[in-house]
Design a protein around this motif. Structure first.
Motif, PDB file in Angstrom:
ATOM      1  N   ASP A  31       9.943   5.564  -5.002  1.00  0.00           N
ATOM      2  CA  ASP A  31       8.764   4.914  -5.582  1.00  0.00           C
ATOM      3  C   ASP A  31       7.810   4.512  -4.465  1.00  0.00           C
ATOM      4  O   ASP A  31       6.831   3.818  -4.699  1.00  0.00           O
ATOM      5  CB  ASP A  31       9.169   3.654  -6.365  1.00  0.00           C
ATOM      6  N   ILE A  32       8.124   4.931  -3.268  1.00  0.00           N
ATOM      7  CA  ILE A  32       7.346   4.516  -2.094  1.00  0.00           C
ATOM      8  C   ILE A  32       7.126   5.731  -1.190  1.00  0.00           C
ATOM      9  O   ILE A  32       7.848   6.728  -1.294  1.00  0.00           O
ATOM     10  CB  ILE A  32       8.106   3.436  -1.294  1.00  0.00           C
ATOM     11  N   MET A  33       6.136   5.617  -0.289  1.00  0.00           N
ATOM     12  CA  MET A  33       5.927   6.678   0.704  1.00  0.00           C
ATOM     13  C   MET A  33       6.804   6.376   1.915  1.00  0.00           C
ATOM     14  O   MET A  33       6.745   5.272   2.461  1.00  0.00           O
ATOM     15  CB  MET A  33       4.478   6.704   1.136  1.00  0.00           C
ATOM     16  N   VAL A  34       7.558   7.349   2.347  1.00  0.00           N
ATOM     17  CA  VAL A  34       8.540   7.095   3.409  1.00  0.00           C
ATOM     18  C   VAL A  34       7.928   7.050   4.825  1.00  0.00           C
ATOM     19  O   VAL A  34       8.203   6.107   5.577  1.00  0.00           O
ATOM     20  CB  VAL A  34       9.695   8.126   3.327  1.00  0.00           C
ATOM     21  N   PRO A  35       7.069   8.030   5.231  1.00  0.00           N
ATOM     22  CA  PRO A  35       6.679   8.058   6.657  1.00  0.00           C
ATOM     23  C   PRO A  35       6.064   6.751   7.193  1.00  0.00           C
ATOM     24  O   PRO A  35       6.490   6.281   8.261  1.00  0.00           O
ATOM     25  CB  PRO A  35       5.687   9.232   6.732  1.00  0.00           C
ATOM     26  N   ASP A  86       0.833  -1.224   0.000  1.00  0.00           N
ATOM     27  CA  ASP A  86       0.000   0.000   0.000  1.00  0.00           C
ATOM     28  C   ASP A  86       0.855   1.257   0.000  1.00  0.00           C
ATOM     29  O   ASP A  86       0.358   2.347  -0.287  1.00  0.00           O
ATOM     30  CB  ASP A  86      -0.918   0.042   1.237  1.00  0.00           C
ATOM     31  N   TRP A  87       2.126   1.138   0.361  1.00  0.00           N
ATOM     32  CA  TRP A  87       2.987   2.329   0.412  1.00  0.00           C
ATOM     33  C   TRP A  87       3.712   2.583  -0.906  1.00  0.00           C
ATOM     34  O   TRP A  87       4.499   3.506  -1.022  1.00  0.00           O
ATOM     35  CB  TRP A  87       4.031   2.225   1.541  1.00  0.00           C
ATOM     36  N   VAL A  88       3.488   1.703  -1.893  1.00  0.00           N
ATOM     37  CA  VAL A  88       4.167   1.871  -3.189  1.00  0.00           C
ATOM     38  C   VAL A  88       3.269   2.695  -4.108  1.00  0.00           C
ATOM     39  O   VAL A  88       2.065   2.412  -4.231  1.00  0.00           O
ATOM     40  CB  VAL A  88       4.450   0.491  -3.833  1.00  0.00           C
ATOM     41  N   TYR A  89       3.837   3.730  -4.729  1.00  0.00           N
ATOM     42  CA  TYR A  89       3.020   4.570  -5.613  1.00  0.00           C
ATOM     43  C   TYR A  89       2.432   3.751  -6.752  1.00  0.00           C
ATOM     44  O   TYR A  89       3.119   2.899  -7.342  1.00  0.00           O
ATOM     45  CB  TYR A  89       3.868   5.698  -6.222  1.00  0.00           C
ATOM     46  N   LEU A  90       1.182   4.040  -7.058  1.00  0.00           N
ATOM     47  CA  LEU A  90       0.536   3.393  -8.199  1.00  0.00           C
ATOM     48  C   LEU A  90       1.133   3.973  -9.485  1.00  0.00           C
ATOM     49  O   LEU A  90       1.391   3.267 -10.457  1.00  0.00           O
ATOM     50  CB  LEU A  90      -0.971   3.668  -8.127  1.00  0.00           C
ATOM     51  N   HIS A  91       1.328   5.280  -9.475  1.00  0.00           N
ATOM     52  CA  HIS A  91       2.071   5.966 -10.551  1.00  0.00           C
ATOM     53  C   HIS A  91       3.177   6.729  -9.837  1.00  0.00           C
ATOM     54  O   HIS A  91       2.904   7.553  -8.973  1.00  0.00           O
ATOM     55  CB  HIS A  91       1.175   6.955 -11.304  1.00  0.00           C
ATOM     56  N   THR A  92       4.422   6.465 -10.223  1.00  0.00           N
ATOM     57  CA  THR A  92       5.522   7.024  -9.437  1.00  0.00           C
ATOM     58  C   THR A  92       6.057   8.321 -10.056  1.00  0.00           C
ATOM     59  O   THR A  92       5.453   8.882 -10.976  1.00  0.00           O
ATOM     60  CB  THR A  92       6.626   5.955  -9.252  1.00  0.00           C
ATOM     61  N   HIS A  93       7.175   8.811  -9.503  1.00  0.00           N
ATOM     62  CA  HIS A  93       7.786  10.039 -10.026  1.00  0.00           C
ATOM     63  C   HIS A  93       8.435   9.772 -11.381  1.00  0.00           C
ATOM     64  O   HIS A  93       8.787   8.637 -11.696  1.00  0.00           O
ATOM     65  CB  HIS A  93       8.870  10.534  -9.078  1.00  0.00           C
ATOM     66  N   ARG A  94       8.668  10.832 -12.116  1.00  0.00           N
ATOM     67  CA  ARG A  94       9.411  10.713 -13.380  1.00  0.00           C
ATOM     68  C   ARG A  94      10.863  10.325 -13.105  1.00  0.00           C
ATOM     69  O   ARG A  94      11.383  10.621 -12.031  1.00  0.00           O
ATOM     70  CB  ARG A  94       9.448  12.075 -14.091  1.00  0.00           C
ATOM     71  N   ALA A 115      18.677  -4.657  -4.478  1.00  0.00           N
ATOM     72  CA  ALA A 115      18.508  -3.512  -3.571  1.00  0.00           C
ATOM     73  C   ALA A 115      18.280  -2.254  -4.400  1.00  0.00           C
ATOM     74  O   ALA A 115      18.915  -2.065  -5.446  1.00  0.00           O
ATOM     75  CB  ALA A 115      19.752  -3.342  -2.699  1.00  0.00           C
ATOM     76  N   ARG A 116      17.373  -1.410  -3.935  1.00  0.00           N
ATOM     77  CA  ARG A 116      17.058  -0.164  -4.655  1.00  0.00           C
ATOM     78  C   ARG A 116      16.947   0.975  -3.656  1.00  0.00           C
ATOM     79  O   ARG A 116      16.119   0.924  -2.735  1.00  0.00           O
ATOM     80  CB  ARG A 116      15.729  -0.324  -5.383  1.00  0.00           C
ATOM     81  N   PRO A 117      17.751   2.029  -3.822  1.00  0.00           N
ATOM     82  CA  PRO A 117      17.636   3.185  -2.921  1.00  0.00           C
ATOM     83  C   PRO A 117      16.440   4.071  -3.301  1.00  0.00           C
ATOM     84  O   PRO A 117      16.212   4.306  -4.492  1.00  0.00           O
ATOM     85  CB  PRO A 117      18.940   3.949  -3.145  1.00  0.00           C
ATOM     86  N   HIS A 118      15.709   4.529  -2.313  1.00  0.00           N
ATOM     87  CA  HIS A 118      14.627   5.513  -2.505  1.00  0.00           C
ATOM     88  C   HIS A 118      15.037   6.710  -1.652  1.00  0.00           C
ATOM     89  O   HIS A 118      15.076   6.597  -0.418  1.00  0.00           O
ATOM     90  CB  HIS A 118      13.290   4.961  -2.031  1.00  0.00           C
ATOM     91  N   VAL A 119      15.402   7.804  -2.296  1.00  0.00           N
ATOM     92  CA  VAL A 119      16.109   8.864  -1.562  1.00  0.00           C
ATOM     93  C   VAL A 119      15.493  10.237  -1.820  1.00  0.00           C
ATOM     94  O   VAL A 119      14.826  10.448  -2.838  1.00  0.00           O
ATOM     95  CB  VAL A 119      17.610   8.888  -1.966  1.00  0.00           C
ATOM     96  N   PRO A 120      15.770  11.186  -0.912  1.00  0.00           N
ATOM     97  CA  PRO A 120      15.300  12.548  -1.129  1.00  0.00           C
ATOM     98  C   PRO A 120      16.106  13.207  -2.236  1.00  0.00           C
ATOM     99  O   PRO A 120      17.266  12.814  -2.444  1.00  0.00           O
ATOM    100  CB  PRO A 120      15.602  13.248   0.218  1.00  0.00           C
ATOM    101  N   GLY A 121      15.620  14.316  -2.941  1.00  0.00           N
ATOM    102  CA  GLY A 121      14.233  14.637  -2.893  1.00  0.00           C
ATOM    103  C   GLY A 121      13.532  14.062  -4.119  1.00  0.00           C
ATOM    104  O   GLY A 121      14.023  14.172  -5.231  1.00  0.00           O
ATOM    105  N   ASN A 122      12.473  13.458  -3.828  1.00  0.00           N
ATOM    106  CA  ASN A 122      11.554  12.909  -4.829  1.00  0.00           C
ATOM    107  C   ASN A 122      12.109  11.752  -5.657  1.00  0.00           C
ATOM    108  O   ASN A 122      11.545  11.461  -6.699  1.00  0.00           O
ATOM    109  CB  ASN A 122      11.044  14.009  -5.778  1.00  0.00           C
TER     110      ASN A 122
END
Ligand code: SF4
Ligand code: SF4
Length: 484
Positions: free
Chosen positions: A301-305, A218-226, A291-298
């Motif tokens: 592919d997932i919601m961090v909080p 549920d925390w993974v974007y359905l449509h993610t950032h460019r 392994a895949r890093p999800h890092v700031p900013g933007n």
């Protein structure tokens, strides 16, 4: 559906009345002075003993719970970054914007979002038509005043790992070296030992906080950032190898954070959080796992909080930011999704939900009224607090210095350095089931920590005075170093 909050049952005046005796007030003032004196001592800057993990020193065992303190209240719905991440939405809107445009002139995802949220359309237009031009005008006029703050922020983001924009099927897996074959996954003895190892190396890579969770899809974007290796208009299928999420966190520079909004920067912590995540992903790949890093900013592919909550690092507060026992909410995080088998952590309950139900200090200090005074609401199947992101971003564009605002973080009572007074207050708060000490402590903070009128934080063109919550540190005061 929204919960009802208990409201602040002891306000400043009531507290002073209730305490009555002048000696109690004098004692409290004395404590506040001692606390202030201890707080400005750099030895109390929590979070920088990263390499040995010495600052992740809260014993979570006693406070673990089976369910996180956000509540699941229905079917989880995955978020759409194109419309629900304010930076993405504003970007798409700016591309579609023409003077006099209407919702029908927007692209399809924006059109359906704005039809459901017409107030956000008005706020986005207001940001583009009125606030941005004034911001640009004052940025030039007051440039020298914030020269050092901006230079510091830019410098902090100057060295960053290069983002790999190939899709996860390629980018996340170990690469063959020098014409050989990619490394096979090593055979690991025990998931608990692997977690211990991953946490230790994360600290060695510079992380103050680290926690591990199973990744909730549920925390993974359905449509993610460019730029993430996906076609943003095609729903993202959650890759099977995103089984676990490792969350790492580092503090933002304490002094500049307290001098928000005009002198604050997230870039120092963003940069360190990025480097740690890339190092960690590289380490895991060398062991043959994905392994895949999800890092700031933007670059997520997932919601961090919610992942930070699932990984037991803290709880989400009224201002939507996660509050940890060690750093309060003064930190920035990265996530690494992976398939290396590990033992996961449990969420914790340190009483934030109760505390936030009556504290309201962030709501009082927020210049744009973006923080609700009401109870938690249901967002895509989960009950939690949610800020008004459109008004928040409009305020980001209404102050100078390194762009943004962390006033809610600076004013939150959990964001305190590790001095004896704040350590004691936190211990008392944790161990008082009545909540009375929390209410007294909150009133104490409201009584003794003054803050500027929120309107003063705005740029002069919008009726403000370029104020900051606390005085900027000496090394960011341009007027003391630069002729202008
Ligand atoms: S970042 Fe600033 S404007 Fe946004 S919610 Fe926090 S205090 Fe309000
Ligand atoms: S200031 Fe911090 S503790 Fe108080 S309501 Fe806001 S998030 Fe909660």
């Amino acid at each position: 559906m929204a919960e009802k909050d208990s409201g602040n049952s002891i306000n400043r005046r009531q507290f002073l009345k209730a305490s009555g005796a002048a000696s109690a007030i004098a004692g409290s003032a004395g404590l506040a002075m001692f606390g202030y004196a201890a707080g400005i001592d750099p030895r109390s800057y929590q979070g920088y003993q990263s390499f040995e993990g010495a600052d992740q020193n809260f014993n979570r065992e006693k406070w673990t719970v089976d369910e996180p303190t956000y509540q699941k209240v229905g079917k989880g719905i995955r978020p759409d970054a194109r419309t629900e991440v304010i930076f993405d939405r504003r970007g798409y809107m700016m591309r579609a914007y023409k003077p006099g445009c209407t919702i029908d002139d927007m692209n399809d995802p924006l059109k359906s979002y704005y039809k459901e949220n017409p107030r956000d359309f008005e706020l986005d237009v207001l940001g583009i038509e009125e606030i941005m031009p004034k911001f640009r005008q004052d940025s030039v006029k007051y440039r020298d005043q914030f020269r050092l703050a901006n230079a510091f922020s830019h410098a902090m983001s100057a060295v960053s790992p290069r983002h790999d924009s190939r899709p996860p099927g390629e980018a996340d897996f170990p690469r063959a070296r020098r014409g050989g074959t990619p490394p096979e996954p090593v055979s690991l003895k025990d998931p608990e030992m692997t977690s211990k190892l991953i946490k230790k190396v994360s600290h060695q890579f510079g992380s103050t906080l680290v926690g591990i969770a199973k990744l909730n899809p549920d925390w993974v974007y359905l449509h993610t950032h460019r730029g993430r290796g996906f076609d943003v208009d095609t729903p993202l299928e959650v890759p099977k190898h995103w089984e676990y999420a490792i969350a790492v966190g580092v503090p933002m520079s304490w002094d500049s954070m307290y001098a928000n909004p005009n002198y604050g920067t997230s870039e120092d912590a963003y940069s360190r959080a990025r480097i740690i995540a890339y190092r960690l992903a590289s380490f895991i790949k060398q062991l043959g796992y994905a392994a895949r890093p999800h890092v700031p900013g933007n670059s997520y592919d997932i919601m961090v909080p919610p992942i930070l909550v699932d990984a037991g690092l803290g709880e989400q507060g009224r201002h939507s930011v996660v509050i940890t026992p060690e750093l309060g909410c003064n930190f920035r995080a990265s996530i690494v999704t992976t398939n290396i088998p590990m033992k996961t952590d449990k969420p914790i309950d340190i009483g934030v939900q109760d505390f936030c139900s009556y504290c309201m200090i962030c709501a009082d200090n927020c210049p744009s009224n973006s923080i609700t005074r009401e109870g938690r609401i249901d967002v895509r199947g989960y009950r939690r607090w949610e800020i008004d992101k459109a008004t928040c971003l409009n305020f980001w564009n209404s102050n100078l210095g390194p762009m943004g605002c962390r006033l809610c973080i600076a004013s939150c009572p959990y964001t305190r350095k590790a001095n004896w007074l704040h350590k004691t207050a936190f211990k008392v708060s944790l161990n008082d089931p009545t909540g009375l000490s929390d209410k007294a402590l909150t009133s104490l903070q409201k009584s003794f920590y003054d803050a500027p009128d929120p309107q003063k934080y705005y740029i002069p063109s919008l009726g403000g005075e370029n104020a900051s919550y606390r005085e900027p540190p000496w090394w960011l005061r341009s007027e003391d170093f630069i002729e202008f």
